[in-house]
Scaffold this active site. Structure first.
Site, mmCIF file in Angstrom:
data_model
loop_
_atom_site.group_PDB
_atom_site.id
_atom_site.type_symbol
_atom_site.label_atom_id
_atom_site.label_comp_id
_atom_site.label_asym_id
_atom_site.label_seq_id
_atom_site.Cartn_x
_atom_site.Cartn_y
_atom_site.Cartn_z
ATOM 1 N N SER A 127 0.839 -1.204 0.000
ATOM 2 C CA SER A 127 0.000 0.000 0.000
ATOM 3 C C SER A 127 0.867 1.244 0.000
ATOM 4 O O SER A 127 1.983 1.240 0.532
ATOM 5 C CB SER A 127 -0.871 -0.022 1.256
ATOM 6 O OG SER A 127 -1.446 1.252 1.485
ATOM 7 N N TYR A 151 -1.312 0.052 10.109
ATOM 8 C CA TYR A 151 -1.523 -0.655 8.834
ATOM 9 C C TYR A 151 -0.311 -0.465 7.912
ATOM 10 O O TYR A 151 0.223 -1.431 7.363
ATOM 11 C CB TYR A 151 -2.797 -0.115 8.181
ATOM 12 C CG TYR A 151 -3.066 -0.616 6.789
ATOM 13 C CD1 TYR A 151 -3.655 -1.860 6.582
ATOM 14 C CD2 TYR A 151 -2.764 0.155 5.669
ATOM 15 C CE1 TYR A 151 -3.923 -2.320 5.295
ATOM 16 C CE2 TYR A 151 -3.028 -0.291 4.387
ATOM 17 C CZ TYR A 151 -3.605 -1.522 4.208
ATOM 18 O OH TYR A 151 -3.869 -1.969 2.940
ATOM 19 N N LYS A 155 2.309 -3.312 6.529
ATOM 20 C CA LYS A 155 2.590 -3.521 5.103
ATOM 21 C C LYS A 155 4.093 -3.342 4.819
ATOM 22 O O LYS A 155 4.671 -4.098 4.036
ATOM 23 C CB LYS A 155 1.765 -2.541 4.253
ATOM 24 C CG LYS A 155 0.277 -2.884 4.187
ATOM 25 C CD LYS A 155 0.038 -4.192 3.441
ATOM 26 C CE LYS A 155 -1.438 -4.482 3.221
ATOM 27 N NZ LYS A 155 -1.665 -5.815 2.601
#
Lengths: 329, 329
Positions: A127, A151, A155
């Protein structure tokens, strides 16, 4: 050829599975077996000539990754993740699913290879959240990853693991940082980024949509159709060209909200644009101000990854793929 | 003040403990308790007026991190690691000690804080191994981390975790990327980098040393004395100035092997230099060619971190700290 799709019930996962069932695997190779995995039961595509099995499983539960990998798929698409907002709200769950789940998968592949030679292609969806402000106007592929969310951290760790497991020869991995997907089909949701799709999707279907930011807000986009194209291309690209730098930012379209609206006007007319209600939201404006606006993706382009180059193309893809070619609901 | 040193039996750990016992904690604050941890029994410093306890523990064993953190130290120095060569040779051990051990420690601190407010300073020793070639001649603080070893990968993951746990407020962390330590005291070892110290340490003690590369090889150095200074400064620096970018490359000296030898000549004379035996080793030359040579460390310098600015100073520090001021063995 056997393909494993983890996260097959998500929006991009469903579209990927439909394309694989329709067009075959990378390079047009026939797919004998599709194994489709998600925490909710994934749909098995209709009319697929090979064998397709839906598995309900949580990758972060002990033994699940091993069981999936024991089937020795040739290609593993790892799309499963707890999304940004949830990973921030539930620290434990985010690390369990996004970090432990990914690591269990990679480690299961290594262990399978210790039993008998095995080296699948692994396509990992990363991402642009691996980047955190402040950053340059265009983020290049050598810019450092300083995520500002759990998050994004998870990632970025997945990217590092993917690189190391690939360097050591345990699998042949590629990590792709997807742009924000637009126009995201389905119902409006509460994601801070939701309006980027909502202000197009809802008016194109004859419904009102709320715009919480000003028209000069710029962001980074690709259509669901482009995202599926990225995944399939990542499964077939020659990874020798990546060297040890296995993670890349994919092409997208850098565009403002004003440019989105101009495209909507060209496709749906003034009537569609009139359905956008402006309700400034300082909280959303502040969140969005910290997001990346543009990327230098020459590396991915040299590898053959392609995205839309205009918002008109993004809107047309939605009208064709989601609305049967009909604007206005 | 209670200070926990994990990795207290290592070369830098021992020197850090000696300095803390002698000079007190950051800002000269009195240290009531020193908890010293390593997988082999760490030495308790002589003459320390506070309470010192040596604990033999493996951070990657379940429950060990929780037990250490339950003592609620004000400062945690996390120096423990499996070194580069071992992490590459033993994949499982490297990930267990360097990744799991670090994560268990960070998570134990978070869990302790859930019981009652607790937010220690955490000083994590990272490494320039988080960078992998090709890189610019001078690596700046916004260059991406693409490690080419499992050790570098594990350190880069530790950096990401440290940033996220700090951003979330679970502790107040700082990750410091140490230069190659030179002159490393003790016996010659088999590390590929060993000759950088060996060609100074051995002749200064009247012994022969082998030089396996050419004199134009450039690398990045700081003395053990500077490394200890970095650690203490990291424990007291105002982390507000770091923002969410908690990991920094520390100052060092970029110098060639030829410059090392010139400094040796100035301190030890031609007699010392004559003890260097040139035995070119293509394998070591190839490994070293992939290492960083120079860094742009203006960020760390602005925070007050200081290293030697000449190899003469590095040699003098060794003669004073290790040889009692006497050259020639």
């Amino acid at each position: 050829m056997h393909i494993l799709v983890i996260g097959a019930a998500g929006m991009v996962g469903r579209k990927l599975v439909a394309k694989l069932a329709r067009d075959g695997g990378p390079g047009g190779r026939a797919i004998d077996t599709l194994t489709l995995v998600d925490v909710v039961p994934p749909a098995v595509p209709e009319g697929f000539s090979g064998s397709a099995e839906a598995v309900t499983a949580d990758l972060s539960a002990p033994g699940e990754a091993e069981a999936l990998v024991a089937r020795r798929p040739d290609i593993v698409f790892h799309l499963a993740a707890v999304v940004s907002g949830e990973a921030e709200a539930d620290f434990d769950k985010g690390y369990r699913i996004n970090l432990d789940g990914t690591r269990y998968l990679f480690e299961a592949i290594r262990q399978e290879g210790l039993k008998a030679p095995y080296k699948p292609r692994v396509v990992f969806t990363s991402s642009i959240a691996v980047f955190g402000a402040p950053f340059p106007d265009r983020i290049h592929d050598e810019f450092f990853t300083t995520p500002l969310t759990s998050y994004g951290t998870q990632k970025a760790i997945g990217e590092l693991l993917l690189s190391d497991y690939s360097r050591r020869g345990f699998f042949d991995g590629i990590g792709i940082r997807l742009p924000t997907i637009c126009i995201r089909p389905g119902k409006p949701n509460l994601a801070a980024s939701g309006f980027f799709s909502g202000i197009l999707r809802e008016p194109l279907a004859g419904r009102e949509a709320v715009l919480p930011v000003s028209e000069d807000v710029r962001h980074w986009f690709a259509s669901p159709r482009a995202a599926v194209g990225f995944l399939v291309h990542a499964a077939e690209v020659d990874t020798a060209a990546l060297g040890d730098r296995r993670n890349i930012s994919l092409p997208g379209l850098s565009a403002t909200v004003g440019e989105e609206i101009a495209a909507l006007r060209r496709v749906g007319g003034d009537k569609a644009v009139a359905l956008i209600r402006r309700e400034p939201d300082p909280t959303i404006a502040r969140i969005v101000a910290g997001w990346a606006q543009d990327f230098d993706t020459r590396r991915a382009e040299a590898l053959g990854f392609r995205a839309e180059t205009s918002f008109d193309a993004i809107v047309r893809a939605h009208v064709e793929d989601e609305l049967g070619g009909v604007v206005g609901g």
